[in-house]
Scaffold this motif. Structure first.
Motif, PDB file in Angstrom:
ATOM      1  N   LYS A  48     -27.680  40.470 -75.359  1.00 30.70           N
ATOM      2  CA  LYS A  48     -28.089  39.828 -74.114  1.00 30.70           C
ATOM      3  C   LYS A  48     -27.885  40.761 -72.933  1.00 30.70           C
ATOM      4  CE  LYS A  48     -26.691  35.174 -75.609  1.00 30.70           C
ATOM      5  NZ  LYS A  48     -25.834  34.008 -75.261  1.00 30.70           N
ATOM      6  N   GLU A  49     -28.713  40.568 -71.903  1.00 32.79           N
ATOM      7  CA  GLU A  49     -28.463  41.258 -70.653  1.00 32.79           C
ATOM      8  C   GLU A  49     -27.239  40.643 -69.990  1.00 32.79           C
ATOM      9  OE1 GLU A  49     -31.499  38.770 -67.793  1.00 32.79           O
ATOM     10  OE2 GLU A  49     -32.331  40.408 -68.987  1.00 32.79           O
ATOM     11  N   SER A  50     -26.550  41.428 -69.166  1.00 35.05           N
ATOM     12  CA  SER A  50     -25.330  40.927 -68.524  1.00 35.05           C
ATOM     13  C   SER A  50     -25.221  41.508 -67.115  1.00 35.05           C
ATOM     14  CB  SER A  50     -24.104  41.336 -69.345  1.00 35.05           C
ATOM     15  OG  SER A  50     -22.923  40.877 -68.733  1.00 35.05           O
ATOM     16  N   PRO A  51     -25.103  40.596 -66.098  1.00 31.37           N
ATOM     17  CA  PRO A  51     -25.081  39.129 -66.205  1.00 31.37           C
ATOM     18  C   PRO A  51     -26.471  38.567 -66.491  1.00 31.37           C
ATOM     19  CG  PRO A  51     -25.046  39.804 -63.910  1.00 31.37           C
ATOM     20  CD  PRO A  51     -24.925  41.062 -64.715  1.00 31.37           C
ATOM     21  N   ALA A  52     -26.520  37.284 -66.785  1.00 29.80           N
ATOM     22  CA  ALA A  52     -27.792  36.629 -67.082  1.00 29.80           C
ATOM     23  C   ALA A  52     -28.769  36.788 -65.923  1.00 29.80           C
ATOM     24  CB  ALA A  52     -27.558  35.150 -67.378  1.00 29.80           C
ATOM     25  N   SER A  53     -30.059  36.915 -66.259  1.00 29.36           N
ATOM     26  CA  SER A  53     -31.151  37.028 -65.283  1.00 29.36           C
ATOM     27  C   SER A  53     -31.071  38.295 -64.436  1.00 29.36           C
ATOM     28  CB  SER A  53     -31.179  35.794 -64.356  1.00 29.36           C
ATOM     29  OG  SER A  53     -31.324  34.611 -65.125  1.00 29.36           O
ATOM     30  N   SER A  54     -30.398  39.324 -64.950  1.00 22.15           N
ATOM     31  CA  SER A  54     -30.230  40.556 -64.176  1.00 22.15           C
ATOM     32  C   SER A  54     -31.091  41.712 -64.676  1.00 22.15           C
ATOM     33  CB  SER A  54     -28.761  41.003 -64.241  1.00 22.15           C
ATOM     34  OG  SER A  54     -28.431  41.398 -65.570  1.00 22.15           O
ATOM     35  N   ASN A  55     -31.587  41.632 -65.904  1.00 22.66           N
ATOM     36  CA  ASN A  55     -32.257  42.752 -66.579  1.00 22.66           C
ATOM     37  C   ASN A  55     -31.344  43.964 -66.733  1.00 22.66           C
ATOM     38  OD1 ASN A  55     -34.772  41.542 -67.105  1.00 22.66           O
ATOM     39  ND2 ASN A  55     -35.475  41.943 -65.019  1.00 22.66           N
ATOM     40  N   ARG A  56     -30.042  43.738 -66.618  1.00 22.57           N
ATOM     41  CA  ARG A  56     -29.063  44.815 -66.834  1.00 22.57           C
ATOM     42  C   ARG A  56     -28.709  44.815 -68.321  1.00 22.57           C
ATOM     43  NH1 ARG A  56     -23.410  44.879 -66.852  1.00 22.57           N
ATOM     44  NH2 ARG A  56     -22.459  46.848 -66.193  1.00 22.57           N
ATOM     45  N   VAL A  57     -29.215  45.818 -69.033  1.00 18.16           N
ATOM     46  CA  VAL A  57     -29.073  45.849 -70.485  1.00 18.16           C
ATOM     47  C   VAL A  57     -29.168  47.298 -70.945  1.00 18.16           C
ATOM     48  CG1 VAL A  57     -31.553  45.585 -70.949  1.00 18.16           C
ATOM     49  CG2 VAL A  57     -29.896  44.678 -72.593  1.00 18.16           C
ATOM     50  N   LYS A  58     -28.599  47.601 -72.088  1.00 19.09           N
ATOM     51  CA  LYS A  58     -28.506  48.999 -72.537  1.00 19.09           C
ATOM     52  C   LYS A  58     -29.860  49.654 -72.767  1.00 19.09           C
ATOM     53  CE  LYS A  58     -27.988  48.138 -77.540  1.00 19.09           C
ATOM     54  NZ  LYS A  58     -27.075  48.349 -78.707  1.00 19.09           N
ATOM     55  N   TYR A  59     -30.885  48.870 -73.105  1.00 19.73           N
ATOM     56  CA  TYR A  59     -32.206  49.451 -73.356  1.00 19.73           C
ATOM     57  C   TYR A  59     -32.815  49.995 -72.073  1.00 19.73           C
ATOM     58  CZ  TYR A  59     -31.099  46.196 -77.064  1.00 19.73           C
ATOM     59  OH  TYR A  59     -30.435  45.492 -78.038  1.00 19.73           O
ATOM     60  N   ASN A  60     -32.597  49.287 -70.971  1.00 23.71           N
ATOM     61  CA  ASN A  60     -33.047  49.793 -69.677  1.00 23.71           C
ATOM     62  C   ASN A  60     -32.247  51.027 -69.253  1.00 23.71           C
ATOM     63  OD1 ASN A  60     -35.271  48.316 -68.887  1.00 23.71           O
ATOM     64  ND2 ASN A  60     -34.110  46.751 -67.798  1.00 23.71           N
ATOM     65  N   THR A  61     -30.950  51.002 -69.493  1.00 26.97           N
ATOM     66  CA  THR A  61     -30.128  52.163 -69.148  1.00 26.97           C
ATOM     67  C   THR A  61     -30.611  53.397 -69.890  1.00 26.97           C
ATOM     68  OG1 THR A  61     -28.200  50.737 -68.760  1.00 26.97           O
ATOM     69  CG2 THR A  61     -27.776  53.079 -69.131  1.00 26.97           C
ATOM     70  N   TRP A  62     -30.930  53.230 -71.170  1.00 30.75           N
ATOM     71  CA  TRP A  62     -31.473  54.347 -71.969  1.00 30.75           C
ATOM     72  C   TRP A  62     -32.816  54.795 -71.413  1.00 30.75           C
ATOM     73  CZ3 TRP A  62     -36.132  54.068 -74.619  1.00 30.75           C
ATOM     74  CH2 TRP A  62     -36.452  55.181 -75.399  1.00 30.75           C
ATOM     75  N   TYR A  63     -33.690  53.848 -71.123  1.00 24.48           N
ATOM     76  CA  TYR A  63     -35.050  54.199 -70.711  1.00 24.48           C
ATOM     77  C   TYR A  63     -35.065  54.914 -69.358  1.00 24.48           C
ATOM     78  CZ  TYR A  63     -39.957  53.866 -69.492  1.00 24.48           C
ATOM     79  OH  TYR A  63     -41.228  54.191 -69.114  1.00 24.48           O
ATOM     80  N   TYR A  64     -34.350  54.372 -68.391  1.00 23.27           N
ATOM     81  CA  TYR A  64     -34.392  54.929 -67.040  1.00 23.27           C
ATOM     82  C   TYR A  64     -33.365  56.028 -66.813  1.00 23.27           C
ATOM     83  CZ  TYR A  64     -37.483  51.047 -65.984  1.00 23.27           C
ATOM     84  OH  TYR A  64     -38.534  50.165 -65.995  1.00 23.27           O
ATOM     85  N   GLY A  65     -32.446  56.198 -67.751  1.00 27.20           N
ATOM     86  CA  GLY A  65     -31.433  57.236 -67.608  1.00 27.20           C
ATOM     87  C   GLY A  65     -30.330  56.878 -66.639  1.00 27.20           C
ATOM     88  N   ARG A  66     -30.272  55.613 -66.254  1.00 30.61           N
ATOM     89  CA  ARG A  66     -29.234  55.132 -65.349  1.00 30.61           C
ATOM     90  C   ARG A  66     -29.191  53.613 -65.465  1.00 30.61           C
ATOM     91  NH1 ARG A  66     -33.877  55.371 -62.433  1.00 30.61           N
ATOM     92  NH2 ARG A  66     -34.208  53.774 -60.822  1.00 30.61           N
ATOM     93  N   GLU A  67     -28.131  53.024 -64.992  1.00 34.15           N
ATOM     94  CA  GLU A  67     -28.027  51.569 -65.029  1.00 34.15           C
ATOM     95  C   GLU A  67     -28.908  50.970 -63.939  1.00 34.15           C
ATOM     96  OE1 GLU A  67     -24.403  48.842 -63.951  1.00 34.15           O
ATOM     97  OE2 GLU A  67     -24.144  49.598 -65.999  1.00 34.15           O
TER      98      GLU A  67
ATOM     99  N   ALA B 273     -37.504  43.998 -61.002  1.00 33.51           N
ATOM    100  CA  ALA B 273     -38.450  45.095 -61.226  1.00 33.51           C
ATOM    101  C   ALA B 273     -38.270  45.751 -62.592  1.00 33.51           C
ATOM    102  CB  ALA B 273     -38.294  46.156 -60.135  1.00 33.51           C
ATOM    103  N   TYR B 274     -37.309  45.271 -63.395  1.00 29.88           N
ATOM    104  CA  TYR B 274     -36.979  45.963 -64.640  1.00 29.88           C
ATOM    105  C   TYR B 274     -36.991  45.042 -65.865  1.00 29.88           C
ATOM    106  CZ  TYR B 274     -35.434  49.557 -61.374  1.00 29.88           C
ATOM    107  OH  TYR B 274     -35.377  50.495 -60.372  1.00 29.88           O
ATOM    108  N   PRO B 275     -38.095  44.340 -66.127  1.00 27.71           N
ATOM    109  CA  PRO B 275     -38.178  43.598 -67.379  1.00 27.71           C
ATOM    110  C   PRO B 275     -38.083  44.578 -68.550  1.00 27.71           C
ATOM    111  CG  PRO B 275     -40.340  43.775 -66.388  1.00 27.71           C
ATOM    112  CD  PRO B 275     -39.365  44.286 -65.365  1.00 27.71           C
ATOM    113  N   TRP B 276     -37.541  44.136 -69.683  1.00 27.99           N
ATOM    114  CA  TRP B 276     -37.180  45.136 -70.691  1.00 27.99           C
ATOM    115  C   TRP B 276     -37.691  44.885 -72.115  1.00 27.99           C
ATOM    116  CZ3 TRP B 276     -33.735  43.098 -74.383  1.00 27.99           C
ATOM    117  CH2 TRP B 276     -33.012  41.961 -74.011  1.00 27.99           C
ATOM    118  N   CYS B 277     -38.708  44.054 -72.282  1.00 26.13           N
ATOM    119  CA  CYS B 277     -39.208  43.846 -73.651  1.00 26.13           C
ATOM    120  C   CYS B 277     -39.753  45.149 -74.235  1.00 26.13           C
ATOM    121  CB  CYS B 277     -40.255  42.738 -73.698  1.00 26.13           C
ATOM    122  SG  CYS B 277     -41.747  43.013 -72.712  1.00 26.13           S
ATOM    123  N   MET B 278     -40.480  45.927 -73.433  1.00 29.10           N
ATOM    124  CA  MET B 278     -41.015  47.189 -73.926  1.00 29.10           C
ATOM    125  C   MET B 278     -39.945  48.266 -74.014  1.00 29.10           C
ATOM    126  SD  MET B 278     -43.442  48.916 -75.209  1.00 29.10           S
ATOM    127  CE  MET B 278     -44.885  47.862 -74.995  1.00 29.10           C
ATOM    128  N   ALA B 279     -38.988  48.240 -73.096  1.00 33.55           N
ATOM    129  CA  ALA B 279     -37.884  49.201 -73.184  1.00 33.55           C
ATOM    130  C   ALA B 279     -37.117  49.009 -74.486  1.00 33.55           C
ATOM    131  CB  ALA B 279     -36.956  49.043 -71.983  1.00 33.55           C
TER     132      ALA B 279
END
Length: 213
Positions: free
Chosen positions: A17-36, A41-47
């Protein structure tokens, strides 16, 4: 490389799960963008899909966080498919209302009515395209725009004509007697599932061989 490694990796992520909820803060986004990152602006189904394929070492047509961009790149590379879906395909959905390409996932199983897929940024009961969790979902064919077919074939071909020792005698007999012929390139595809129509063809060839037809 076949689809099994991709699916094994995707399955280990179920429940993330993303943490906190409704934040799109998740490890897949961190990997994709190279930063947290976080925020709408950061939905992550494709990430999520991109992360899984990167971990498996299987290339996709383009590195992108956009469903539409991946679809367009797949069309240009000849990897866009709109029928006969397979496990390991990257599925693109269009849900009622909204954009033409709403969501994505990795097909785990094909059913009579649709597909079972492992998806990031969805939920079991809430938002299906921004739900904040990795889930296994059943989706009808009516929601599928098409799929991106990754290039699994190169290694499949290398393995597809070499039977295991336990099956070598049977495979060689079937090939010699014209029951197992493979595709136009001669690939026997020994590691791939057999469809009902392929089974019927092999049974028909066997019946002809023993004089029953």
């Amino acid at each position: 490389m076949d689809a099994s490694k991709v699916l094994d990796i995707a399955r280990t992520e179920l429940g993330t799960k993303e943490s906190p909820a409704s934040s799109n803060r998740v490890k897949y986004n961190t990997w994709y963008y190279g930063r947290e990152v976080s925020g709408s602006a950061y939905p992550w189904c494709m990430a999520f899909v991109q992360w899984v394929f990167a971990q498996a070492g299987v290339p996709l047509p383009i590195k992108t966080a956009s469903c539409g961009a991946l679809m367009n790149a797949a069309k240009k590379s000849g990897q866009w498919v709109t029928k006969d879906y397979r496990p390991g395909d990257v599925v693109i959905y269009d849900f009622p209302g909204g954009a033409a390409t709403d969501h994505t996932g990795i097909i785990e199983k094909v059913t009579l009515t649709g597909v079972v897929a492992i998806e990031g940024n969805t939920s079991q009961t809430g938002s299906q395209s921004n739900g904040g969790m990795v889930c296994r979902k059943n989706r009808p064919y009516s929601q599928i725009v098409g799929v991106v077919r990754p290039n699994y074939q190169k290694e499949d071909k290398r393995m597809g004509n070499t039977p295991s020792p336990a099956h070598k005698e049977g495979v060689e007999w079937a090939r010699k007697n014209g029951i197992l012929t493979g595709d136009a390139s001669g690939d026997l595809k020994l590691t791939e599932p057999v469809t009902r129509q392929q089974l019927c063809t092999m049974l028909y060839r066997f019946a002809k061989k023993i004089g029953k037809i």
